[in-house]
Design a protein around this motif. Structure first.
Motif, PDB file in Angstrom:
ATOM      1  N   MET A  78      77.325  53.308 -30.617  1.00 52.35           N
ATOM      2  CA  MET A  78      77.243  53.284 -32.073  1.00 52.35           C
ATOM      3  C   MET A  78      75.833  52.948 -32.548  1.00 52.35           C
ATOM      4  O   MET A  78      75.361  53.481 -33.557  1.00 52.35           O
ATOM      5  CB  MET A  78      78.247  52.285 -32.643  1.00 52.35           C
ATOM      6  CG  MET A  78      79.706  52.676 -32.420  1.00 52.35           C
ATOM      7  SD  MET A  78      80.096  54.371 -32.933  1.00 52.35           S
ATOM      8  CE  MET A  78      79.587  54.345 -34.645  1.00 52.35           C
TER       9      MET A  78
ATOM     10  N   ILE B 287      80.136  58.245 -42.029  1.00 56.09           N
ATOM     11  CA  ILE B 287      80.031  58.896 -40.720  1.00 56.09           C
ATOM     12  C   ILE B 287      80.123  57.870 -39.604  1.00 56.09           C
ATOM     13  O   ILE B 287      80.783  58.089 -38.581  1.00 56.09           O
ATOM     14  CB  ILE B 287      78.721  59.702 -40.632  1.00 56.09           C
ATOM     15  CG1 ILE B 287      78.744  60.865 -41.632  1.00 56.09           C
ATOM     16  CG2 ILE B 287      78.500  60.226 -39.219  1.00 56.09           C
ATOM     17  CD1 ILE B 287      77.451  61.634 -41.712  1.00 56.09           C
TER      18      ILE B 287
ATOM     19  N   VAL C 147      85.421  57.029 -31.445  1.00 55.27           N
ATOM     20  CA  VAL C 147      84.942  56.555 -30.145  1.00 55.27           C
ATOM     21  C   VAL C 147      85.817  55.418 -29.626  1.00 55.27           C
ATOM     22  O   VAL C 147      86.197  55.387 -28.451  1.00 55.27           O
ATOM     23  CB  VAL C 147      83.466  56.106 -30.256  1.00 55.27           C
ATOM     24  CG1 VAL C 147      83.013  55.445 -28.959  1.00 55.27           C
ATOM     25  CG2 VAL C 147      82.571  57.287 -30.576  1.00 55.27           C
TER      26      VAL C 147
ATOM     27  N   MET D 241      73.822  56.122 -32.080  1.00 55.20           N
ATOM     28  CA  MET D 241      74.275  57.138 -33.029  1.00 55.20           C
ATOM     29  C   MET D 241      73.834  56.781 -34.450  1.00 55.20           C
ATOM     30  O   MET D 241      73.412  57.655 -35.225  1.00 55.20           O
ATOM     31  CB  MET D 241      75.803  57.252 -32.955  1.00 55.20           C
ATOM     32  CG  MET D 241      76.385  58.433 -33.730  1.00 55.20           C
ATOM     33  SD  MET D 241      78.177  58.512 -33.554  1.00 55.20           S
ATOM     34  CE  MET D 241      78.319  58.769 -31.788  1.00 55.20           C
TER      35      MET D 241
ATOM     36  N   ASN E 162      83.036  57.845 -36.861  1.00 48.64           N
ATOM     37  CA  ASN E 162      82.660  57.959 -35.456  1.00 48.64           C
ATOM     38  C   ASN E 162      83.109  56.744 -34.649  1.00 48.64           C
ATOM     39  O   ASN E 162      83.542  56.873 -33.503  1.00 48.64           O
ATOM     40  CB  ASN E 162      81.144  58.132 -35.325  1.00 48.64           C
ATOM     41  CG  ASN E 162      80.692  59.515 -35.744  1.00 48.64           C
ATOM     42  OD1 ASN E 162      81.475  60.463 -35.734  1.00 48.64           O
ATOM     43  ND2 ASN E 162      79.436  59.652 -36.111  1.00 48.64           N
ATOM     44  N   TYR E 163      82.985  55.547 -35.244  1.00 50.21           N
ATOM     45  CA  TYR E 163      83.415  54.341 -34.540  1.00 50.21           C
ATOM     46  C   TYR E 163      84.912  54.404 -34.250  1.00 50.21           C
ATOM     47  O   TYR E 163      85.351  54.062 -33.146  1.00 50.21           O
ATOM     48  CB  TYR E 163      83.088  53.101 -35.368  1.00 50.21           C
ATOM     49  CG  TYR E 163      83.532  51.813 -34.716  1.00 50.21           C
ATOM     50  CD1 TYR E 163      82.726  51.179 -33.768  1.00 50.21           C
ATOM     51  CD2 TYR E 163      84.758  51.232 -35.029  1.00 50.21           C
ATOM     52  CE1 TYR E 163      83.131  50.008 -33.152  1.00 50.21           C
ATOM     53  CE2 TYR E 163      85.174  50.064 -34.417  1.00 50.21           C
ATOM     54  CZ  TYR E 163      84.351  49.455 -33.486  1.00 50.21           C
ATOM     55  OH  TYR E 163      84.770  48.295 -32.886  1.00 50.21           O
TER      56      TYR E 163
END
Length: 430
Positions: free
Chosen positions: A8, A154, A162, A11, A158-159
């Protein structure tokens, strides 16, 4: 750092940079387009006014000015040198402070032209850009808001993705943390549709099952070997004692039997030390009690003073406070006994031995002629050539005990003394 946090962070860094460059390019392009629209209006106004003047010029004048419309403009005659130096059309921003203290923003066009009499004039026009500046400020606010909103959205999405996909890995790590080789391993229940995690589950589960089986086999072998070795060694020692009692032995035969007896005793100690070391490393000692090390120092030195009385060693106990720690009593007794016995054995005739302790540590110090090899002193079967009867496992046992409780143990040589220091608390970096 946890894997998901590392992913993270990287990213977030990439997304923040990309979105920042996009926001900056969008804002700069929008501002330029806004100025382009204003400049196009100024250019059309300038061309119109210059054309009107060239068609019907005013009589001789030095300044023509109009401040009544949306556009404020002036036409002023300029010298040829100035006109040639500034020939062409240019745009620029202006900011003027009004009477009430507020600052007015304007956009200015300046162009040089020539009439039919070859006289040069400078045309200047201004238009207020207050509305455009307000629009730019609002646009900046919304661009920043959009940047933060997109970035946070975002990252959150994404977290979540993932973290959800990494759950099988963290479940596997939790199972590994709970695994105890001394107990029957619980089955690995980690269902997943990810092929890589399925293979990882199978490999780890199989490897840990093998480790548990090897541990049981090794433990049984050590216990059986130790038990089987004790009987023949004891029988040999007993027979050696009986041979020594025979009246027909010559002096040479007696010396050979004494050597054999010394070897058998060393073999017995070696067997006991190896068994003890194996049990420590296999975690056989799991109970915890509060151990008073000061009492251990007193008991151990009292016994060893009688054994090594012939060396006339001066033993001193130096400490005022109590020294206690939570550990297995047998291991603490073994630790103190091995360190003290090692000090007594290697202290020269009429030497000095000191045991110094504080609130959380202690040191066993003894005089000696030279320093030992600190890089090998805790290795198994490493021993001083001056003491051939040593098994070479005493200090290895001490290190194994300290490693079980994360107690740092160190060796140093200062002021003619060998110093073994033990801190009865985990090291900060352990």
């Amino acid at each position: 750092m946890k894997l998901i946090r590392l992913i993270m962070n990287r990213m977030t860094l990439v997304l923040a940079l990309i979105l920042f460059l996009w926001s900056l390019a969008f804002y700069v392009n929008m501002s330029n387009r806004l100025y382009h629209i204003v400049d196009a209006g100024l250019q059309a106004f300038a061309n119109n006014k210059i054309s009107e003047y060239l068609i019907s010029p005013e009589p001789s004048f030095s300044l023509l000015q109009d401040t009544t419309g949306v556009y404020t403009y002036t036409i002023v005659a300029v010298p040829d040198a100035y006109a040639l130096a500034n020939y062409g059309t240019s745009f620029r921003n202006q900011s003027e402070k009004s009477a009430n203290g507020e600052r007015a923003h304007q956009r200015n066009i300046r162009t040089i032209f020539q009439d039919r009499n070859e006289q040069y004039y400078q045309f200047s026009a201004w238009v207020s850009t207050a509305d455009q500046e307000q629009f730019r400020h609002e646009a900046l606010y919304w661009v920043v808001f959009l940047y933060l909103f997109l970035l946070s959205s975002i990252i959150a999405i994404n977290y979540h993705i993932v973290e959800k996909n990494m759950r099988p890995l963290y479940h596997l790590l939790q199972w590994i943390d709970r695994f105890d080789v001394q107990k029957k391993p619980e089955p690995l229940d980690n269902p997943t549709r990810i092929t890589e995690f399925q293979k990882l589950n199978q490999a780890v589960s199989l490897q840990f099952q093998r480790s548990a089986q090897l541990y049981v086999q090794q433990k049984e072998f050590v216990d059986n070997a130790a038990h089987e070795m004790q009987t023949p060694v004891a029988v040999c020692l007993n027979q050696a004692e009986q041979f020594l009692q025979r009246p027909d032995l010559t002096e040479g035969q007696m010396q050979e039997i004494l050597k054999l007896q010394s070897t058998l005793r060393r073999l017995s100690r070696l067997q006991k030390d190896m068994l003890q070391l194996s049990r420590i490393e296999n975690g056989a000692y799991t109970g915890l009690e509060e151990v008073n090390f000061v009492e251990l120092f007193n008991e151990t030195t009292h016994d060893l003073n009688e054994i090594f009385a012939y060396k006339d060693i001066r033993c001193r106990l130096e400490g005022e406070s109590e020294l206690k720690a939570s550990a297995h009593p047998a291991l603490c007794q073994l630790l103190v006994a091995n360190l003290c016995r090692n000090a007594y054995v290697h202290t020269p005739q009429a030497g000095t031995l000191r045991i110094v302790w504080g609130n959380k540590d202690f040191s066993v110090c003894n005089t000696g002629p030279k320093a030992l090899d600190s890089s090998h002193i805790f290795q198994r079967f490493y021993k001083d050539s001056s003491n051939p009867s040593s098994t070479g496992l005493g200090l290895s046992l001490c290190q194994a005990i300290c490693q079980q409780y994360q107690w740092p143990i160190t060796y140093s040589y200062k002021n003619g003394e060998h110093i073994f220091h033990v801190a009865l608390c985990p090291h900060p970096n352990s």
